[in-house]
Design an enzyme around this catalytic site. Sequence first.
Site, short mmCIF file in Angstrom:
data_model
loop_
_atom_site.label_atom_id
_atom_site.label_comp_id
_atom_site.label_asym_id
_atom_site.label_seq_id
_atom_site.Cartn_x
_atom_site.Cartn_y
_atom_site.Cartn_z
N ARG A 32 -1.71 2.93 6.77
CA ARG A 32 -2.61 3.99 7.21
C ARG A 32 -1.84 4.89 8.17
NH1 ARG A 32 -5.32 3.07 3.46
NH2 ARG A 32 -7.53 2.49 3.37
N GLU A 72 -4.56 13.45 7.13
CA GLU A 72 -4.38 13.58 5.68
C GLU A 72 -5.39 14.59 5.19
OE1 GLU A 72 -4.51 9.89 3.51
OE2 GLU A 72 -2.90 9.04 4.73
N HIS A 106 -0.46 9.82 -0.39
CA HIS A 106 -1.29 8.60 -0.39
C HIS A 106 -1.54 8.12 -1.83
CE1 HIS A 106 -4.46 6.31 2.20
NE2 HIS A 106 -4.04 5.56 1.20
C1 DGY Z 1 -6.54 1.49 -0.08
O1 DGY Z 1 -7.05 0.98 -1.09
O2 DGY Z 1 -6.90 1.20 1.06
C2 DGY Z 1 -5.43 2.47 -0.29
O3 DGY Z 1 -5.04 3.10 0.84
C3 DGY Z 1 -5.73 3.42 -1.42
O4 DGY Z 1 -5.58 2.68 -2.56
#
Ligand code: DGY
Length: 334
Positions: free
Chosen positions: A242, A271, A290
């Site tokens: 993240r 983002e 992402h």
């Molecule tokens: C998640 O699933 O948390 C990812 O960041 C996106 O697939």
Amino acid sequence: MKWGVTKPRVYVTRLLPKEAMDRIHSHCDAKVWGGELSPPRDVLLRNVADVEGLVCLLTDRIDSMLMDRAPNMKVVSNYAVGFDNIDVTEATNRGILIGNTPDALTETTADFAFALIMSAARRIAEADSYVRGGKWHTWGPMLLLGRDVHNSTLGIIGLGRIGAAVARRARGFNMHILYSSRVRQRQHEQELGIEYAELDKVLAESDFITVHTTLSPGTHHLLSAKHFEKMKRTCILVNTARGPVVDNMALYDALRAGNILCAALDVTEPEPLPANHPLLTLNNMIVTPHIASASTATRRRMALIAADNLIAGLSGQLGPATVNPQALNKHSQA
Ligand code: DGY
């Protein structure tokens, strides 16, 4: 679209792979936001007013205000493994089940983290631009020299499923693997031949650092200016977890000053990263939008799990992956 009468009403904030949409439509009276971007907040709030279930993405904020607007909500099914976009405590207090999509994306995300390690080490994005930019005139002894991945030291921050899957890949490259994690994983240490270390040791000794921790108040800006100072000047940082786990402005300063060699980020804060963000002025930085879990097969699997979590939750059952099974107790108490 008009609501039907017999099936439970649900709202879906983005079109998911077809098989999952078919499954949702066959069990639910589903209203689907067809936009490419998230539904605006007011649209989301309006559309949850009379639903029993919601399928949402990590870009949708599911907080107490939204739950206040959705008095009939039984289940929120997040199309992601991470659920930092959801106030789980609040949901649990209200008896709302929260679903997520673990396991389905572990290997795909680990593939991508490793791809970023390789790309950054061997300057693949830079080399591609070099050729396309017409700069390739001859084979050169010093042309685009990179760092070896094999036999180097990898530091893993956060040893959950994805961190462990990256470690398995790193073993194939004969890397020495250090990890720091909230919980020490002795079984993984034996199985994967990896070494637990305090964060400071991981920072100081790693040639590559890859971030796999969840985002929580405790991990917000886990890597900040003082941490970059502890890293090797040749260190390459990869983040597929993240964005806010890394302080991006401190990272910018570290990259610009040459305090670390390079960063490869699939996640950023914010983002999307605005086109005029200082990080994008740097050559020693790779950024992707992402997409670590974005393979066709994995997104299909995630969507089917999200559909099943929704459908189970609507009838007060636990789906394949429920974050807060204790929310069910609220139902039995009611
Ligand atoms: C998640 O699933 O948390 C990812 O960041 C996106 O697939």
